[in-house]
Design a protein around this motif. Structure first.
Motif, PDB file in Angstrom:
ATOM      1  N   MET A  59       2.921  10.521  13.540  1.00 25.37           N
ATOM      2  CA  MET A  59       4.054   9.651  13.209  1.00 25.37           C
ATOM      3  C   MET A  59       3.872   8.989  11.852  1.00 25.37           C
ATOM      4  O   MET A  59       4.821   8.857  11.077  1.00 25.37           O
ATOM      5  N   LYS A  60       2.656   8.560  11.555  1.00 23.55           N
ATOM      6  CA  LYS A  60       2.415   7.907  10.268  1.00 23.55           C
ATOM      7  C   LYS A  60       2.644   8.887   9.123  1.00 23.55           C
ATOM      8  O   LYS A  60       3.224   8.544   8.083  1.00 23.55           O
ATOM      9  N   PHE A  61       2.211  10.127   9.303  1.00 18.65           N
ATOM     10  CA  PHE A  61       2.399  11.139   8.272  1.00 18.65           C
ATOM     11  C   PHE A  61       3.883  11.343   7.980  1.00 18.65           C
ATOM     12  O   PHE A  61       4.323  11.307   6.832  1.00 18.65           O
ATOM     13  N   TRP A  62       4.677  11.565   9.041  1.00 15.59           N
ATOM     14  CA  TRP A  62       6.091  11.868   8.810  1.00 15.59           C
ATOM     15  C   TRP A  62       6.878  10.634   8.407  1.00 15.59           C
ATOM     16  O   TRP A  62       7.861  10.731   7.661  1.00 15.59           O
ATOM     17  N   ARG A  63       6.449   9.464   8.847  1.00 16.82           N
ATOM     18  CA  ARG A  63       7.130   8.241   8.396  1.00 16.82           C
ATOM     19  C   ARG A  63       6.949   8.078   6.890  1.00 16.82           C
ATOM     20  O   ARG A  63       7.902   7.747   6.166  1.00 16.82           O
ATOM     21  N   THR A  64       5.737   8.321   6.402  1.00 13.25           N
ATOM     22  CA  THR A  64       5.489   8.203   4.963  1.00 13.25           C
ATOM     23  C   THR A  64       6.181   9.328   4.207  1.00 13.25           C
ATOM     24  O   THR A  64       6.701   9.129   3.103  1.00 13.25           O
ATOM     25  N   PHE A  65       6.196  10.518   4.786  1.00 17.44           N
ATOM     26  CA  PHE A  65       6.917  11.643   4.174  1.00 17.44           C
ATOM     27  C   PHE A  65       8.383  11.269   3.959  1.00 17.44           C
ATOM     28  O   PHE A  65       8.955  11.505   2.879  1.00 17.44           O
ATOM     29  N   ILE A 125       0.835  -1.200   0.000  1.00 13.45           N
ATOM     30  CA  ILE A 125       0.000   0.000   0.000  1.00 13.45           C
ATOM     31  C   ILE A 125       0.868   1.248   0.000  1.00 13.45           C
ATOM     32  O   ILE A 125       0.575   2.234  -0.685  1.00 13.45           O
ATOM     33  N   LEU A 126       1.950   1.210   0.760  1.00 11.43           N
ATOM     34  CA  LEU A 126       2.814   2.377   0.853  1.00 11.43           C
ATOM     35  C   LEU A 126       3.299   2.825  -0.521  1.00 11.43           C
ATOM     36  O   LEU A 126       3.331   4.020  -0.823  1.00 11.43           O
TER      37      LEU A 126
END
Length: 862
Positions: A77-83, A6-7
């Motif tokens: 955290m999910k936002f910045w991890r994906t960023f 998905i990522l």
């Protein structure tokens, strides 16, 4: 790895349509904007924002990092991890691996400290020009994300440009960049198709030969709205008499899109309509996911037909495997499904949840289980996935999921975790309410079920007590506990430290705060854990390590050493860097304080050998290198200190909190090298970082260092000011070693400060002033030797009174010129005296002379 499927669809630009119309005029503006800081593309759904940006991304002169945002990214955290994952291919493939330990440190570290590292990486390794696109930013509501993004925008390297696509103006502070001419805005008006673009679209994309009059009609109907134009052209291309369509439709429908969707949908084959309705429950999909819901077994062929029909189907990857429906089409289909078969929606989401769970895509599975209203399934899936969510620090996601589940459907272990996360995120009243509910539940149970809840409550209530300081409430609960309770691995084996050199610097260690009662409650907790056989749990060991560090700070060295010996075998056996490394650093300092300098270095060398094959070895080896350099400075070996720090590749102009020990040690070296201005600049930044984190231990150390360096420069007023900052932190927490470890220079400064305060005092002193002076006097008394001082006659040649006077002034931070003025000598004579002192003490530098004088306790006679 399964979630990466998905990522990858989120961090690659969607594939533009083969027959899409190039928006050259807008692409040029996007390219020109790269010289600025920010581009905002704001327009309602259907205006072609994503299409424009995905087209531009593939022709941009600068590489483009992409992040397709949806509601599941509404987690800091999910936002910045994906960023991070989105920019990594253009910065460094190892970037996610390097930043992951820092992301996992949250909330032990603020997001701004984490972003400082990311921004530093962008500054160092980003290409000459890099564009980052955040698409569908309107999906986010978390204020912490907006605040953190505003901080990132303000500190972006000049060669990095951010483009945000949103249906509404993002709630991110960016006005200053507009005022500075650094922001481009593209609105719905600018995104609207022009008559020329409308004509090209009809001719080249839809294969329609329309007159100028008909194109004008389309412009009046659609006002350049891309989605409606596409639907009209799709209907016209399949209409048996396009001219009759123009005559029938006058453009006066109240809801243009609803009419167009009804027209297009109503003329599709029945099989295709059913497929669209059943798969509308999916936010993104591939053929297997569609087959799981449509139950046709031929989803691949149907998706290809939809793609050829150009029916608002957006490819999410270059291989044409993953897709999503346009937001407007998805909304229409879901509304249609709810109207025609309202009972089918829960079943479709349940099928989707089972399908994604079977593929290991647990985030998607839980979202669909919740959408299905199947609380039992959602709770079961979450119970199996919660460790991953906690490990990733995605606390907002966990709270959002838990908030959608009725309390009676949640297993006790999950409900306790919910309370724990509420505490971690500072929502104490909600946590208390949930814990009270669980206590009532436990009272109504018997046997193992009741004992399991009591075990979890014991843990969570400890965390609440540490976080709020309400120890009495916890004591009252602990006294009611039965003798034996089962062990809960979820609670007792959490790792509380992923990056800090000392546990006292973490939230778990209260950031260096040592309030009254902390020792008693810590021992009570550990005794209960021991009595139940839980003494080897990470939770217990972190408490013991934190207390050991507190004992060292209180100068209770034997008590501290006893606890360090208890923690060491567990930390070593479980290979927990965040426990083992602080344990060894504290042992080295304790040995140094006891005069065992060789043993101090041995503790650090042995620790370095141990952690070399840890997963996070690079970080811990850097910390241990700084700890060695710290001892080398105290030994007066500046050349070796410099060599050690050079290996760490520090950048004094860009210190980060995650390397606080390294940079603080560098500041010490700069001060010892008489580069006071550089040292003070670095310490000023470190003070800001420590204040931002609320780190008392860090603030006290930095303030003490600033005081010593100002004294070395001869600025007594500034030195006293910084010393007072350190004392104000130290006094309520009983800090001792923060001052004692600075040795003779701190002794001299404290004496001068005490004498100054006594001279300034007039009349009867108030209680606060007496307490402050009492604290200083206590510190001075602790500098006194704990054994008979070494006789000065033990020196091959004792120092003369004048030589000791010169050395004492040097200890107090005076430079040669100041020593000459105070002792009525010439600077040349001062140099001669210092040379004689070095020879008699057997040293070669001022730093070494100071340490040797401290060993011999030469100044205790002053």
């Amino acid at each position: 790895m399964r979630q990466d499927v998905i990522l990858q669809t989120k961090i690659r630009p969607p594939l533009p349509r083969d027959n899409g119309i190039a928006r050259d005029r807008l692409a040029r503006r996007l390219t020109e904007a790269l010289n600025g800081r920010l581009t905002l593309v704001c327009a309602p759904a259907g205006f072609g924002k994503t299409t424009l940006l995905s087209q531009w991304a593939r022709q941009s002169p600068a590489p483009v990092a992409w992040f397709s945002i949806d509601e599941t990214d509404d987690d800091l955290m999910k936002f910045w991890r994906t960023f991070v994952r989105s920019v990594a291919p253009f910065v460094s493939p190892a970037l996610p691996e390097r930043l992951e330990p820092l992301l996992l440190a949250y909330p032990n570290a603020t997001i701004r400290s984490i972003l400082d590292i990311l921004l530093s990486e962008l500054e160092e390794k980003a290409p000459d020009r890099l564009a980052i696109v955040l698409d569908d930013y309107h999906s986010l509501t978390d204020a912490s994300i907006h605040d953190s993004l505003a901080y990132a925008i303000d500190h972006l390297p000049d060669r990095v440009h951010l483009t945000i696509s949103s249906r509404t103006e993002p709630p991110v502070s960016t006005a200053k960049w507009n005022a500075r001419g650094q922001r481009l805005d593209l609105s719905a008006k600018q995104l609207s198709f022009t008559p020329e673009e409308t004509g090209r679209f009809c001719r080249d994309s839809a294969g329609l030969a329309l007159s100028d009059e008909r194109i004008g009609q389309l412009m009046r109907w659609t006002e350049g709205w891309a989605a409606s134009l596409q639907l009209i052209s799709l209907r016209l291309s399949e209409h048996d008499d396009p001219e009759r369509f123009f005559d029938q439709y006058r453009g006066d429908d109240r809801n243009l899109m609803q009419y167009l969707f009804e027209e297009v949908f109503g003329h599709l084959p029945g099989e295709l309509r059913t497929f669209l309705l059943r798969t509308s429950a999916l936010s993104r999909f591939d053929a297997p996911a569609c087959d799981a819901l449509a139950l046709t077994g031929n989803a691949g062929r149907v998706l290809e037909e939809l793609r050829k029909r150009n029916l608002l189907l957006s490819p999410l990857d270059d291989a044409g495997i993953w897709y999503r429906y346009h937001h407007l089409l998805s909304l229409f289909l879901r509304n249609r499904l709810q109207a025609e078969e309202p009972g089918l929606w829960p079943e479709l989401n349940r099928l989707a949840a089972l399908h994604f769970a079977g593929r290991g895509l647990m985030d998607e599975a839980i979202e669909h289980a919740l959408a299905a209203g199947d609380s039992a399934m959602a709770a079961g899936l979450l119970a199996g996935h919660v460790q991953t969510v906690l490990r990733n620090g995605e606390l907002a996601t966990l709270l959002r999921w838990m908030g959608q589940l009725p309390p009676e459907a949640v297993p006790h272990s999950l409900a306790l975790l919910h309370s724990f996360v509420l505490i971690v995120t500072g929502q104490f009243e909600r946590a208390r309410a949930e814990l009270s509910r669980l206590e009532r539940v436990a009272e109504g149970l018997e046997g193992d079920d009741a004992r399991e809840i009591q075990s979890g409550l014991f843990f969570v209530k400890i965390n609440l007590a540490f976080s709020t300081g309400d120890y009495d409430q916890w004591y009252a609960y602990a006294e009611r506990l039965p003798d034996m309770l089962p062990k809960s691995p979820i609670f007792y084996y959490l790792n509380y430290n992923t990056n800090e050199p000392l546990v006292r610097r973490t939230v778990f260690g209260l950031r260096g705060e040592q309030p009254p009662g902390i020792e008693a409650i810590s021992h009570r907790i550990v005794s209960i854990l021991d009595s139940r056989g839980w003494g080897h749990s990470l939770f217990a060991q972190y408490i013991v390590q934190s207390v050991a560090e507190g004992y060292y700070e209180w100068d209770r060295l034997r008590d501290g050493e006893e606890l360090l010996r208890r923690v060491e075998p567990v930390a070593r056996r479980q290979r927990i860097g965040g426990l083992f490394v602080p344990n060894r650093i504290m042992l080295s300092r304790l040995r140094w304080a006891e005069g065992n300098r060789e043993g101090a270095f041995e503790a650090l060398e042995e620790a370095a050998e141990e952690v070399r094959d840890y997963p996070d070895a690079d970080h811990w080896l850097s910390v241990l290198g700084a700890a060695r350099a710290y001892l080398q400075i105290r030994e007066g070996n500046l050349a070796q200190t410099e060599k050690e720090l050079n290996r760490l590749r520090l950048q004094p102009e860009k210190p980060t909190l995650f390397r606080v020990m390294e940079y603080t040690t560098l500041a010490r070296l700069l001060g010892a090298r008489r580069k006071e201005k550089e040292a003070l600049q670095l310490l000023e930044t470190l003070m800001r970082l420590n204040k931002r984190e609320g780190s008392l231990i860090g603030m006290a150390e930095v303030a003490a260092l600033r005081a010593l360096i100002e004294a070395q420069r001869g600025y007594r007023g500034a030195a006293f000011g910084y010393l007072e900052q350190a004392l104000d932190i130290g006094r309520p927490n009983g800090y001792v070693r923060t001052f004692l470890d600075e040795g003779a220079p701190m002794l001299s400064l404290l004496r001068q400060y005490r004498d100054y305060r006594l001279k300034q005092r007039t009349g009867l002193a108030g209680e606060p002033e007496e307490a402050a002076l009492g604290y200083v006097s206590d510190l001075l008394a602790r500098f006194a030797p704990k054994e008979p001082p070494i006789d000065r006659a033990a020196l091959p040649e004792p120092l003369t009174a004048k030589e000791r006077a010169v050395l004492l002034e040097a200890v107090r931070g005076a430079v040669n010129r100041e020593i000459a003025e105070r002792l009525h000598l010439t600077e040349g004579t001062v140099k001669v005296y210092l040379s004689r002192v070095y020879a008699k003490l057997g040293v070669s530098s001022r730093i070494q002379a100071l340490h040797r004088a401290e060993e011999l306790r030469l100044f205790e006679l002053e």
